[in-house]
Design a protein around this motif. Structure first.
Motif, mmCIF file in Angstrom:
data_model
loop_
_atom_site.group_PDB
_atom_site.id
_atom_site.type_symbol
_atom_site.label_atom_id
_atom_site.label_comp_id
_atom_site.label_asym_id
_atom_site.label_seq_id
_atom_site.Cartn_x
_atom_site.Cartn_y
_atom_site.Cartn_z
ATOM 1 N N LEU A 82 71.462 -53.403 -12.984
ATOM 2 C CA LEU A 82 72.577 -52.465 -13.097
ATOM 3 C C LEU A 82 73.307 -52.322 -11.762
ATOM 4 N N ARG A 83 72.561 -52.157 -10.700
ATOM 5 C CA ARG A 83 73.171 -51.975 -9.381
ATOM 6 C C ARG A 83 74.043 -53.169 -9.016
ATOM 7 N N THR A 84 73.555 -54.374 -9.283
ATOM 8 C CA THR A 84 74.326 -55.581 -8.982
ATOM 9 C C THR A 84 75.614 -55.627 -9.787
ATOM 10 N N LEU A 85 75.523 -55.349 -11.085
ATOM 11 C CA LEU A 85 76.710 -55.407 -11.936
ATOM 12 C C LEU A 85 77.689 -54.289 -11.609
ATOM 13 N N PHE A 86 77.179 -53.102 -11.292
ATOM 14 C CA PHE A 86 78.055 -52.006 -10.886
ATOM 15 C C PHE A 86 78.849 -52.394 -9.638
ATOM 16 N N GLN A 87 78.167 -53.014 -8.682
ATOM 17 C CA GLN A 87 78.841 -53.429 -7.450
ATOM 18 C C GLN A 87 79.984 -54.382 -7.752
ATOM 19 N N VAL A 88 79.717 -55.370 -8.593
ATOM 20 C CA VAL A 88 80.742 -56.362 -8.950
ATOM 21 C C VAL A 88 81.913 -55.682 -9.646
#
Length: 229
Positions: free
Chosen positions: A133-139
């Motif tokens: 989730l954190r990775t996708l939120f960042q993107v």
């Protein structure tokens, strides 16, 4: 009067003070495109105050019709682009994190390039890996998404869990350098907790709470908007 049912529903939503409404998924085909176009024009011609959104998979074939309808009607349609990211979904689809990143980046970039507001929706958020989730939120946020939508897609959450994940997302967007990002909560009612989970999410800082008319939705339905109000 001469209004169709869907148009009357839009009027009623506006009258009771609902702020946003989802008017369809144009990527479903020509009939959906025609319906969404008609509703967008009706809302504009009637001077309704509620803002309009459309759902879309994280795929250009779903996002382009929203852009085209917005351009044809002059109505700014919010793109709510969704992506399944829980382990069970990744296993079923045969996806890996790199594919999720590409889908997210390309979808949000396409919506934002058309100057449309964009919300990044993670399906089954409550059962997803926080690192994913954190990775996708960042993107998504780096590409210009204005909102993140937390989904309890299968009605799995309890009120303490709803509060906890909303709080975690609030902290995460600050850590990612996007404190302005707004949070949505989208809940289902499989275990009868749709309403209380929505209230818990709102108390924890979700600023837009989703519901459906009379709770109608897939399986046993979603949070009932009339009870939520």
């Amino acid at each position: 009067g001469d209004l169709r049912f869907e148009e009357h529903i839009l009027e009623l939503q506006d009258r009771v003070g609902i702020h946003h409404t989802n008017i369809g998924l144009p990527g479903a085909g020509p009939r959906a495109v025609a319906d969404v176009t008609r509703l967008a024009r009706f809302a504009a011609d009637s001077g309704l105050g509620l803002k309009l959104a459309c759902a879309a998979r994280t795929h250009p074939n779903d996002i382009r019709p929203i852009i085209e309808i917005s351009q044809a009607t002059g109505v700014s349609l919010e793109v709510m682009t969704f992506l399944g990211c829980s382990p069970i979904r990744l296993f079923t689809e045969g996806w890996d994190l790199e594919r999720l990143i590409d889908l997210t980046r390309n979808a949000v970039r396409l919506a934002v390039s058309a100057q449309l507001p964009c919300t990044f929706v993670t399906e089954d958020t409550v059962r997803s890996d926080p690192k994913t989730l954190r990775t996708l939120f960042q993107v998504a946020l780096d590409e210009g998404a204005q909102r993140l939508c937390i989904c309890d897609t299968v009605g799995h959450a309890t009120p303490p869990g709803a509060r906890k994940i909303v709080g975690w997302v609030r902290d995460t967007v600050v850590e990612l350098g996007h404190p302005e990002a707004q949070i949505d909560w989208h809940g289902h009612n499989d275990r009868g907790l749709g309403l209380v989970n929505a209230i818990a999410a709102a108390q924890a800082g979700a600023r837009r709470i989703h519901g459906t008319v009379l709770g109608v939705g897939e399986r046993v339905g979603n949070t009932s908007i009339d009870l939520l109000l």
